[in-house]
Design a protein around this motif. Structure first.
Motif, PDB file in Angstrom:
ATOM      1  N   UNK A 128       0.874  -1.175   0.000  1.00  8.33           N
ATOM      2  CA  UNK A 128       0.000   0.000   0.000  1.00  8.33           C
ATOM      3  C   UNK A 128       0.910   1.224   0.000  1.00  8.33           C
ATOM      4  N   UNK A 129       0.830   1.991  -1.073  1.00  7.92           N
ATOM      5  CA  UNK A 129       1.766   3.102  -1.239  1.00  7.92           C
ATOM      6  C   UNK A 129       1.036   4.436  -1.324  1.00  7.92           C
ATOM      7  N   UNK A 130       1.694   5.449  -0.867  1.00  5.13           N
ATOM      8  CA  UNK A 130       1.129   6.791  -0.937  1.00  5.13           C
ATOM      9  C   UNK A 130       1.990   7.728  -0.128  1.00  5.13           C
ATOM     10  N   UNK A 131       1.891   9.014  -0.420  1.00  2.88           N
ATOM     11  CA  UNK A 131       2.714   9.971   0.315  1.00  2.88           C
ATOM     12  C   UNK A 131       2.202  10.105   1.746  1.00  2.88           C
ATOM     13  N   UNK A 132       2.938  10.834   2.565  1.00  4.13           N
ATOM     14  CA  UNK A 132       2.499  11.059   3.949  1.00  4.13           C
ATOM     15  C   UNK A 132       1.142  11.753   3.947  1.00  4.13           C
ATOM     16  N   UNK A 133       0.234  11.246   4.752  1.00  3.71           N
ATOM     17  CA  UNK A 133      -1.086  11.863   4.844  1.00  3.71           C
ATOM     18  C   UNK A 133      -2.036  11.424   3.747  1.00  3.71           C
ATOM     19  N   UNK A 134      -1.626  10.424   2.964  1.00  2.00           N
ATOM     20  CA  UNK A 134      -2.484   9.981   1.857  1.00  2.00           C
ATOM     21  C   UNK A 134      -3.702   9.205   2.350  1.00  2.00           C
ATOM     22  N   UNK A 135      -3.587   8.595   3.528  1.00  2.87           N
ATOM     23  CA  UNK A 135      -4.717   7.841   4.072  1.00  2.87           C
ATOM     24  C   UNK A 135      -4.410   6.369   4.317  1.00  2.87           C
ATOM     25  N   UNK A 136      -3.137   5.988   4.209  1.00  2.00           N
ATOM     26  CA  UNK A 136      -2.774   4.571   4.382  1.00  2.00           C
ATOM     27  C   UNK A 136      -3.091   4.092   5.798  1.00  2.00           C
ATOM     28  N   UNK A 137      -2.600   4.856   6.766  1.00  2.00           N
ATOM     29  CA  UNK A 137      -2.813   4.469   8.169  1.00  2.00           C
ATOM     30  C   UNK A 137      -4.296   4.514   8.521  1.00  2.00           C
ATOM     31  N   UNK A 138      -4.966   5.541   8.035  1.00  2.00           N
ATOM     32  CA  UNK A 138      -6.404   5.673   8.321  1.00  2.00           C
ATOM     33  C   UNK A 138      -7.159   4.467   7.766  1.00  2.00           C
ATOM     34  N   UNK A 139      -6.789   4.052   6.567  1.00  2.00           N
ATOM     35  CA  UNK A 139      -7.467   2.901   5.964  1.00  2.00           C
ATOM     36  C   UNK A 139      -7.285   1.658   6.838  1.00  2.00           C
ATOM     37  N   UNK A 140      -6.052   1.439   7.290  1.00  2.00           N
ATOM     38  CA  UNK A 140      -5.791   0.260   8.129  1.00  2.00           C
ATOM     39  C   UNK A 140      -6.557   0.341   9.452  1.00  2.00           C
ATOM     40  N   UNK A 141      -6.578   1.522  10.021  1.00  2.00           N
ATOM     41  CA  UNK A 141      -7.282   1.678  11.308  1.00  2.00           C
ATOM     42  C   UNK A 141      -8.788   1.503  11.131  1.00  2.00           C
ATOM     43  N   UNK A 142      -9.300   1.876   9.987  1.00  2.00           N
ATOM     44  CA  UNK A 142     -10.728   1.644   9.724  1.00  2.00           C
ATOM     45  C   UNK A 142     -10.991   0.138   9.597  1.00  2.00           C
ATOM     46  N   UNK A 143     -10.105  -0.561   8.902  1.00  2.00           N
ATOM     47  CA  UNK A 143     -10.283  -2.019   8.752  1.00  2.00           C
ATOM     48  C   UNK A 143     -10.309  -2.684  10.126  1.00  2.00           C
ATOM     49  N   UNK A 144      -9.428  -2.220  10.996  1.00  2.00           N
ATOM     50  CA  UNK A 144      -9.320  -2.833  12.334  1.00  2.00           C
ATOM     51  C   UNK A 144     -10.407  -2.351  13.302  1.00  2.00           C
ATOM     52  N   UNK A 145     -11.177  -1.368  12.848  1.00  2.00           N
ATOM     53  CA  UNK A 145     -12.267  -0.876  13.704  1.00  2.00           C
ATOM     54  C   UNK A 145     -11.807   0.124  14.754  1.00  2.00           C
ATOM     55  N   UNK A 146     -10.613   0.665  14.592  1.00  2.00           N
ATOM     56  CA  UNK A 146     -10.110   1.656  15.555  1.00  2.00           C
ATOM     57  C   UNK A 146     -10.762   3.020  15.339  1.00  2.00           C
ATOM     58  N   UNK A 147     -11.211   3.246  14.114  1.00  2.00           N
ATOM     59  CA  UNK A 147     -11.802   4.549  13.794  1.00  2.00           C
ATOM     60  C   UNK A 147     -13.213   4.340  13.247  1.00  2.00           C
ATOM     61  N   UNK A 148     -14.109   5.246  13.593  1.00  2.00           N
ATOM     62  CA  UNK A 148     -15.448   5.158  12.985  1.00  2.00           C
ATOM     63  C   UNK A 148     -15.399   5.640  11.525  1.00  2.00           C
ATOM     64  N   UNK A 149     -16.238   5.110  10.701  1.00  2.00           N
ATOM     65  CA  UNK A 149     -16.247   5.463   9.276  1.00  2.00           C
ATOM     66  C   UNK A 149     -17.647   5.221   8.726  1.00  2.00           C
ATOM     67  N   UNK A 150     -17.867   5.718   7.543  1.00  2.00           N
ATOM     68  CA  UNK A 150     -19.109   5.352   6.867  1.00  2.00           C
ATOM     69  C   UNK A 150     -18.741   4.436   5.706  1.00  2.00           C
ATOM     70  N   UNK A 151     -19.617   3.503   5.394  1.00  2.00           N
ATOM     71  CA  UNK A 151     -19.323   2.502   4.377  1.00  2.00           C
ATOM     72  C   UNK A 151     -19.357   1.121   5.004  1.00  2.00           C
ATOM     73  N   UNK A 152     -18.776   0.163   4.318  1.00  2.00           N
ATOM     74  CA  UNK A 152     -18.864  -1.214   4.827  1.00  2.00           C
ATOM     75  C   UNK A 152     -17.525  -1.936   4.671  1.00  2.00           C
ATOM     76  N   UNK A 153     -17.120  -2.589   5.742  1.00  2.00           N
ATOM     77  CA  UNK A 153     -15.932  -3.460   5.673  1.00  2.00           C
ATOM     78  C   UNK A 153     -16.343  -4.822   6.208  1.00  2.00           C
ATOM     79  N   UNK A 154     -16.137  -5.850   5.403  1.00  2.00           N
ATOM     80  CA  UNK A 154     -16.522  -7.195   5.846  1.00  2.00           C
ATOM     81  C   UNK A 154     -15.344  -8.157   5.729  1.00  2.00           C
ATOM     82  N   UNK A 155     -15.411  -9.169   6.544  1.00  2.00           N
ATOM     83  CA  UNK A 155     -14.419 -10.245   6.510  1.00  2.00           C
ATOM     84  C   UNK A 155     -15.195 -11.527   6.215  1.00  2.00           C
ATOM     85  N   UNK A 156     -14.983 -12.079   5.054  1.00  2.00           N
ATOM     86  CA  UNK A 156     -15.768 -13.233   4.576  1.00  2.00           C
ATOM     87  C   UNK A 156     -17.275 -12.983   4.743  1.00  2.00           C
TER      88      UNK A 156
END
Lengths: 166, 244
Positions: free
Chosen positions: B32-60
């Motif tokens: 996962x590539x991108x400059x600083x502040x691109x959203x890489x960490x935020x994306x991972x934290x959303x997947x892990x449920x550390x941050x609230x978000x709108x949309x849907x993330x599912x595991x199987x």
């Protein structure tokens, strides 16, 4: 058998330091509560006067209410209990110190694990404070009721305590 | 499979993720590539449920909750271990809470990196801390291992060793999502590259496709980012007044 408290505290926290703080706090609270005894002793001595070489009860003398004599003698336990509640906040904040171990705790299948480790010991300590406060309240009340002549007591002492405590 | 559908995330009015959709099948190593502040960490934290978000993330097909969270592990440059605890204590804690924790892998990796078992983590060097963070994430028994710039501070030999070990030990069910700036270093080791910029996925390509098209990862990223190769020389010219 020594009880292992580390399973009930945040991982790697300095439990010995917390135990020392609590032990010191409870000892100070007990010592501070002892101020009831000289207060009572003074109130008790005012019920008597000397007739010649005899110490006799002053007719119609009434001792001060227990609640008044107790005043803030148990406040140390209350302060310590409040410190224990503050310790809960410290335990949560601990997961942000030096690293973000909060990320690990938030990923645990057991959602209560972090809360259990942050809350259990401070709550237990606060409970010990409460029990100690009640125990000393009962001891001092017992001293007051046993050593004060019946005719010098006013009614409803137990009920009057609550007006002081609350 | 982790399926991310139309994720949006904002921080005090600023949108950190914009309609991000992504599929992470099992058994892939994804960069996962991108400059600083691109959203890489935020994306991972959303997947892990550390941050609230709108949309849907599912595991199987199921939302990620405490019931299935053990299938995800996380290694971060911020470190998620307890600095006052030694590796031995972490091992015991992980074994207690993650049923699929691999003691064998843990011991093997600890030995390989020659990390002491009974020394508290706060006394480790930065490189050792990073190694230990990654070791924990690999030993948890997770199917999806999210790594957020895990090698920041490690020397190049160390990182090289790690890539090799990682390739050697990963099981077919294990997926790694690796966020890093070390593009060239990981290009031979990932199977797919995802590019994120200003919260949007702007590129998603398999390394095989790249090879077939005759590109390499760096050129693909530069093209996708519309990188201006003359940027530096122009800036230097302006700064030194060479044109005058």
């Amino acid at each position: 058998m020594k009880l292992d408290l580390t399973h009930h505290a945040p991982l790697g926290i300095n439990l010995q330091r917390e135990q020392r703080f609590f032990t010191t706090g409870i000892i100070c609270s007990i010592f501070y509560s002892l101020i009831f005894l000289p207060r009572y002793q003074q109130a008790h001595s005012m019920l008597y006067h000397w007739k010649g070489d005899k110490c006799v009860l002053i007719p119609g003398a009434i001792i001060e209410d227990f609640g008044v004599l107790l005043e803030n003698a148990l406040v140390g336990f209350l302060i310590l209990a409040l410190c224990m509640l503050a310790l809960i906040i410290y335990h949560y904040a601990y997961h942000y110190q030096g690293s973000k171990s909060i990320y690990l705790m938030k990923r645990l299948p057991n959602r209560w694990e972090m809360h259990r480790r942050c809350i259990t010991l401070p709550l237990l300590a606060a409970l010990i404070c409460l029990i100690a406060a009640i125990a000393f309240l009962l001891i001092y009340f017992g001293i007051y009721m046993v050593f004060t002549p019946k005719e010098c007591l006013t009614l409803g002492q137990w009920q009057k305590i609550w007006s002081v405590l609350l | 499979m982790i399926e991310i559908k139309n994720i949006n995330k904002s921080y005090t009015g600023k949108r950190a993720l914009k309609d991000v959709s992504l599929r992470l099948p099992q058994g892939e190593i994804i960069g996962l590539f991108g400059e600083n502040g691109a959203g890489k960490t935020t994306l991972m934290k959303c997947i892990l449920g550390f941050l609230p978000y709108s949309g849907e993330i599912t595991l199987d097909g199921s939302p990620i909750t405490r019931k299935n969270i053990a299938r995800l592990s996380f290694a971060t440059s911020e470190h998620s271990f307890f600095p006052n605890l030694a590796p031995k204590g972490h091992k015991e804690f992980y074994a207690e809470h993650f049923p699929r924790f691999s003691e064998k892998r843990f011991k093997g990796l600890m030995d390989f990196f020659e990390l002491p078992m009974n020394k508290t983590l706060r006394n480790f060097s930065t490189g050792q801390k990073n190694q230990f963070e990654v070791i924990l994430s690999l030993c948890q028994g997770a199917d999806y291992i999210l790594m957020d710039e895990p090698f920041a501070g490690n020397d190049v030999f160390n990182r090289e060793d790690f890539y090799k070990v990682l390739l050697g030990i990963l099981e077919p069910r294990e997926t790694v999502m690796l966020s890093t700036h070390l593009i060239e270093e990981v290009s031979g080791f990932i199977g797919r590259a995802v590019l994120i910029r200003q919260g949007k996925i702007i590129g998603d390509v398999s390394m095989m496709e790249l090879e077939e098209s005759g590109h390499n990862l760096m050129s693909f990223i530069k093209d996708t980012y519309h990188y201006r190769a003359d940027r530096v020389s122009r800036a230097l010219d302006e700064l030194t007044g060479r044109d005058e």
